[in-house]
Enzyme design. Structure first.
Site, PDB file in Angstrom:
ATOM      1  N   ARG A 164       0.508   8.236   5.569  1.00 43.85           N
ATOM      2  CA  ARG A 164      -0.260   8.549   4.353  1.00 43.85           C
ATOM      3  C   ARG A 164      -1.057   9.840   4.527  1.00 43.85           C
ATOM      4  O   ARG A 164      -1.181  10.647   3.604  1.00 43.85           O
ATOM      5  CB  ARG A 164      -1.183   7.373   4.012  1.00 43.85           C
ATOM      6  CG  ARG A 164      -1.904   7.571   2.705  1.00 43.85           C
ATOM      7  CD  ARG A 164      -2.538   6.288   2.195  1.00 43.85           C
ATOM      8  NE  ARG A 164      -2.979   6.464   0.820  1.00 43.85           N
ATOM      9  CZ  ARG A 164      -4.245   6.399   0.419  1.00 43.85           C
ATOM     10  NH1 ARG A 164      -5.198   6.114   1.289  1.00 43.85           N
ATOM     11  NH2 ARG A 164      -4.558   6.599  -0.835  1.00 43.85           N
ATOM     12  N   HIS A 220      -0.867  12.987   2.107  1.00 44.69           N
ATOM     13  CA  HIS A 220      -2.020  13.462   1.332  1.00 44.69           C
ATOM     14  C   HIS A 220      -2.411  14.904   1.667  1.00 44.69           C
ATOM     15  O   HIS A 220      -2.849  15.635   0.783  1.00 44.69           O
ATOM     16  CB  HIS A 220      -3.225  12.527   1.534  1.00 44.69           C
ATOM     17  CG  HIS A 220      -3.228  11.389   0.576  1.00 44.69           C
ATOM     18  ND1 HIS A 220      -4.363  10.796   0.095  1.00 44.69           N
ATOM     19  CD2 HIS A 220      -2.209  10.735  -0.018  1.00 44.69           C
ATOM     20  CE1 HIS A 220      -4.043   9.823  -0.746  1.00 44.69           C
ATOM     21  NE2 HIS A 220      -2.744   9.750  -0.817  1.00 44.69           N
ATOM     22  N   HIS A 246       6.065   3.146   0.705  1.00 42.40           N
ATOM     23  CA  HIS A 246       5.141   2.038   0.440  1.00 42.40           C
ATOM     24  C   HIS A 246       5.621   0.711   1.012  1.00 42.40           C
ATOM     25  O   HIS A 246       4.923  -0.295   0.884  1.00 42.40           O
ATOM     26  CB  HIS A 246       4.858   1.924  -1.069  1.00 42.40           C
ATOM     27  CG  HIS A 246       3.789   2.852  -1.531  1.00 42.40           C
ATOM     28  ND1 HIS A 246       3.456   3.034  -2.853  1.00 42.40           N
ATOM     29  CD2 HIS A 246       2.940   3.658  -0.829  1.00 42.40           C
ATOM     30  CE1 HIS A 246       2.471   3.912  -2.953  1.00 42.40           C
ATOM     31  NE2 HIS A 246       2.147   4.324  -1.738  1.00 42.40           N
ATOM     32  N   TRP A 295       2.822  -4.259   0.283  1.00 36.53           N
ATOM     33  CA  TRP A 295       3.967  -4.203  -0.627  1.00 36.53           C
ATOM     34  C   TRP A 295       5.102  -5.126  -0.182  1.00 36.53           C
ATOM     35  O   TRP A 295       6.045  -5.346  -0.925  1.00 36.53           O
ATOM     36  CB  TRP A 295       4.498  -2.779  -0.705  1.00 36.53           C
ATOM     37  CG  TRP A 295       3.623  -1.811  -1.435  1.00 36.53           C
ATOM     38  CD1 TRP A 295       3.686  -1.523  -2.768  1.00 36.53           C
ATOM     39  CD2 TRP A 295       2.595  -0.968  -0.903  1.00 36.53           C
ATOM     40  NE1 TRP A 295       2.751  -0.559  -3.083  1.00 36.53           N
ATOM     41  CE2 TRP A 295       2.076  -0.203  -1.960  1.00 36.53           C
ATOM     42  CE3 TRP A 295       2.047  -0.796   0.380  1.00 36.53           C
ATOM     43  CZ2 TRP A 295       1.043   0.726  -1.793  1.00 36.53           C
ATOM     44  CZ3 TRP A 295       1.018   0.121   0.546  1.00 36.53           C
ATOM     45  CH2 TRP A 295       0.521   0.871  -0.526  1.00 36.53           C
TER      46      TRP A 295
HETATM   47  C1  HEM Z   1       2.473   8.076  -7.293  1.00 32.95           C
HETATM   48  C2  HEM Z   1       2.287   8.328  -6.019  1.00 32.95           C
HETATM   49  C3  HEM Z   1       1.442   7.498  -5.103  1.00 32.95           C
HETATM   50  C4  HEM Z   1       0.352   6.746  -5.384  1.00 32.95           C
HETATM   51  C5  HEM Z   1      -0.355   6.566  -6.737  1.00 32.95           C
HETATM   52  C6  HEM Z   1      -0.071   6.129  -4.160  1.00 32.95           C
HETATM   53  C7  HEM Z   1      -1.162   5.296  -4.040  1.00 32.95           C
HETATM   54  C8  HEM Z   1      -1.526   4.636  -2.875  1.00 32.95           C
HETATM   55  C9  HEM Z   1      -2.657   3.756  -2.759  1.00 32.95           C
HETATM   56  C10 HEM Z   1      -3.630   3.410  -3.872  1.00 32.95           C
HETATM   57  C11 HEM Z   1      -2.675   3.300  -1.475  1.00 32.95           C
HETATM   58  C12 HEM Z   1      -3.682   2.344  -0.867  1.00 32.95           C
HETATM   59  C13 HEM Z   1      -4.736   3.062  -0.017  1.00 32.95           C
HETATM   60  C14 HEM Z   1      -5.705   2.071   0.575  1.00 32.95           C
HETATM   61  O1  HEM Z   1      -6.274   1.306  -0.200  1.00 32.95           O
HETATM   62  O2  HEM Z   1      -5.880   2.092   1.800  1.00 32.95           O
HETATM   63  C15 HEM Z   1      -1.551   3.876  -0.792  1.00 32.95           C
HETATM   64  C16 HEM Z   1      -1.219   3.629   0.515  1.00 32.95           C
HETATM   65  C17 HEM Z   1      -0.170   4.199   1.178  1.00 32.95           C
HETATM   66  N1  HEM Z   1       0.658   5.196   0.699  1.00 32.95           N
HETATM   67 FE1  HEM Z   1       0.760   5.810  -1.243  1.00 32.95          FE
HETATM   68  N2  HEM Z   1       0.772   6.507  -3.155  1.00 32.95           N
HETATM   69  C18 HEM Z   1       1.706   7.358  -3.683  1.00 32.95           C
HETATM   70  C19 HEM Z   1       2.712   8.004  -2.997  1.00 32.95           C
HETATM   71  C20 HEM Z   1       2.934   7.896  -1.634  1.00 32.95           C
HETATM   72  C21 HEM Z   1       3.882   8.686  -0.896  1.00 32.95           C
HETATM   73  C22 HEM Z   1       4.738   9.798  -1.483  1.00 32.95           C
HETATM   74  C23 HEM Z   1       3.819   8.270   0.414  1.00 32.95           C
HETATM   75  C24 HEM Z   1       4.577   8.772   1.615  1.00 32.95           C
HETATM   76  C25 HEM Z   1       5.708   9.428   1.575  1.00 32.95           C
HETATM   77  C26 HEM Z   1       2.840   7.210   0.470  1.00 32.95           C
HETATM   78  C27 HEM Z   1       2.522   6.503   1.608  1.00 32.95           C
HETATM   79  C28 HEM Z   1       1.538   5.525   1.668  1.00 32.95           C
HETATM   80  C29 HEM Z   1       1.321   4.681   2.843  1.00 32.95           C
HETATM   81  C30 HEM Z   1       2.128   4.688   4.129  1.00 32.95           C
HETATM   82  C31 HEM Z   1       0.241   3.848   2.524  1.00 32.95           C
HETATM   83  C32 HEM Z   1      -0.384   2.762   3.399  1.00 32.95           C
HETATM   84  C33 HEM Z   1      -1.582   3.289   4.148  1.00 32.95           C
HETATM   85  C34 HEM Z   1      -2.265   2.244   4.986  1.00 32.95           C
HETATM   86  O3  HEM Z   1      -1.729   1.161   5.225  1.00 32.95           O
HETATM   87  O4  HEM Z   1      -3.372   2.547   5.459  1.00 32.95           O
HETATM   88  N3  HEM Z   1       2.312   7.027  -0.776  1.00 32.95           N
HETATM   89  N4  HEM Z   1      -0.873   4.695  -1.667  1.00 32.95           N
END
Ligand code: HEM
Length: 343
Positions: free
Chosen positions: A98, A102, A225, A241
Site C-alpha cells: 500500500r 500511495h 486488495h 477482503w
Molecule cells: C480505488 C482505488 C483504491 C481505494 C479507494 C483504496 C482504498 C483502500 C482503503 C480504504 C484501505 C484500508 C486502509 C486501512 O484502513 O488501513 C486500503 C488498503 C489497502 N490497499 Fe487500497 N485502495 C485502492 C487501490 C489500491 C491499489 C491500486 C493497491 C495496490 C496495487 C492497493 C493496495 C492496498 C493494500 C495492500 C491494502 C491493505 C493495507 C494493510 O493491510 O495495511 N489499493 N485501500
C-alpha cells in the site's frame, strides 16, 4: 558531442534520467554511471535553461549493481519474515504494498508532479495526508533498511519495498528499475490526490484516467486488495477482503463474484459491504462488479490467475514508474525470492 549538449537537445515532458559522459547504464549492466534528473513542473521557468545553467537540478551519482539491490531486497524480505506478528500475524507485506502504491498514486500527468520519483512521502505534509493513515508503520519498518543502505533513494526504497512484499507473498516477479532521486520538500504534492473509497465506478474510472490507466489495468491493480485489511483507525472501514491476507492471489475477484454481499453502515458510520464469512468490500471495490466493463475483467481474473498476474505486473510497474523516463539502456532487475536463494 559533450554529454551535456547531448542532454539538452532532449525535449522534456517527463521526469528524465540523463546519462552523462560516456557512462553506461548501471542497473542491469553493472557499470558505474551518473545521471541528471530534470523536472518539468514549471515548464518555461525551469527546463532546458535551468539544466544548462546547472541550477535547481538534483544530481545523483550511483554506482550500484543489481547485486546491491538484491541485498536491499533480501534485507526487506528477511525483516518481513522475522516481524511476522505485525497486525495480528498478517505481517508487513500488505502495508508495504500500500505504501508503494500511495507514494506513486499522487502522480498527476498534466504537470508530472507527485509520483514515486522524489520520495516526498518522507516529508510531513505527505506523511500526514489523512489518506495515508497507517502507512507510517511501513515507513518505520523501512527505517533500519535505509540505515543499512544509506545510498538508496527514498523513492527507490518505497517502490522496492512493494515489489519485495509482493514477491515474498507468493506473487509474480516484478521487474524493477532504480533511479529515483530524492527531491526537496517543496516538491511534496498537496493532500487529496488519493482515491475516496466511498465512491462508484464512474469516479474510479475518472480517478485512474489522471494516471493514464484504462479499465483492464484498474481491475488488475485492485486485485492487490486480496492483501491485508481495512482498519477503523486508519480509514473508518473494517475487515479483510478475503481469507489469505498475506498471500498474493486472485482471491479478491473470486470473492467479489461468489460471496453474498450486504451493504451495511459500520460502527464508524461508513457504508461497506460485508459477507457471511466476515469479508468486506469497499464501495469502490463493489464498483468493479456493478460496472459491466469492469465486470468482464473481474470474471477473467477470477477464472485465470495467470492472466491476473501477467496484467498486474504490467500495471504495477507502470504505477511505480509513472512520470519517470529511464534511459533506454537501464534494464530492469528481477529479484530472486528468499526461497529461491535457500535463505
Ligand atoms: C480505488 C482505488 C483504491 C481505494 C479507494 C483504496 C482504498 C483502500 C482503503 C480504504 C484501505 C484500508 C486502509 C486501512 O484502513 O488501513 C486500503 C488498503 C489497502 N490497499 Fe487500497 N485502495 C485502492 C487501490 C489500491 C491499489 C491500486 C493497491 C495496490 C496495487 C492497493 C493496495 C492496498 C493494500 C495492500 C491494502 C491493505 C493495507 C494493510 O493491510 O495495511 N489499493 N485501500
Amino acid at each position: 558531442m559533450s554529454a551535456m549538449s547531448a542532454t539538452i537537445t532532449k525535449t522534456f515532458n517527463k521526469k528524465s534520467l540523463y546519462l552523462l559522459s560516456g557512462a553506461t547504464a548501471a542497473v542491469g549492466a553493472g557499470v558505474a554511471f551518473k545521471w541528471y534528473q530534470n523536472d518539468n513542473r514549471n515548464k518555461g521557468s525551469k527546463g532546458l535553461g535551468a539544466l544548462a545553467a546547472g541550477t535547481g537540478m538534483h544530481i545523483a551519482q550511483c554506482q550500484k549493481k543489481p547485486e546491491d539491490y538484491q541485498k536491499v531486497y533480501n534485507a526487506i524480505a528477511l525483516k518481513i519474515r522475522e516481524e511476522d506478528e505485525y497486525d495480528n500475524y498478517i505481517g508487513y507485506g500488505p502495508v508495504l504494498v500500500r505504501l508503494a502504491w500511495h507514494i506513486s498514486g499522487t502522480w498527476e500527468k498534466n504537470d508530472n508532479s507527485g509520483g514515486s520519483f522524489g520520495g516526498t512521502y518522507r516529508f510531513k505534509k505527505e506523511m500526514n495526508d489523512p489518506s495515508n493513515k497507517g502507512l507510517q508503520n511501513g515507513f518505520k519498518f523501512l527505517g533500519p533498511v535505509l540505515e543499512q543502505f544509506p545510498w538508496i533513494s527514498h523513492g527507490d526504497l518505497y517502490t522496492l519495498g512493494g515489489v519485495t512484499a509482493i514477491q515474498e507473498m507468493q506473487g509474480p516477479k516484478i521487474p524493477w528499475r532504480a533511479g529515483r532521486v530524492d527531491e526537496p520538500e517543496d516538491k511534496t504534492p498537496d493532500n487529496g490526490r488519493l482515491p475516496d473509497a466511498s465512491r462508484d465506478a464512474d469516479y474510479v474510472r475518472k480517478f485512474y484516467t489522471r494516471m493514464n490507466f484504462g479499465d483492464r489495468e484498474v481491475v488488475a491493480l485492485l486485485g492487490a486488495h486480496a492483501l491485508g485489511k481495512t482498519h477503523y483507525k486508519n480509514s473508518g472501514f473494517e475487515g479483510p477482503w478475503g481469507a489469505a491476507t498475506n498471500v498474493f492471489s486472485n482471491e479478491y475477484y473470486v470473492n467479489l463474484l461468489n460471496e453474498h454481499w450486504k451493504l451495511n453502515k459500520n460502527e464508524a458510520g461508513q457504508m461497506q459491504y460485508d459477507s457471511d464469512k466476515g469479508y468486506m468490500m469497499l464501495p469502490t471495490d463493489m464498483a468493479l462488479i456493478q460496472d459491466p466493463k469492469y465486470l468482464k475483467f473481474v470474471k477473467e481474473y477470477a477464472n485465470n490467475q495467470d492472466a491476473f498476474f501477467k496484467d498486474f505486473v504490467k500495471a504495477f510497474s507502470k504505477l511505480i514508474e509513472n512520470g519517470i523516463e529511464f534511459p533506454k539502456d537501464i534494464k530492469a532487475t528481477t529479484f530472486k525470492t528468499l526461497d529461491e536463494q535457500d535463505m
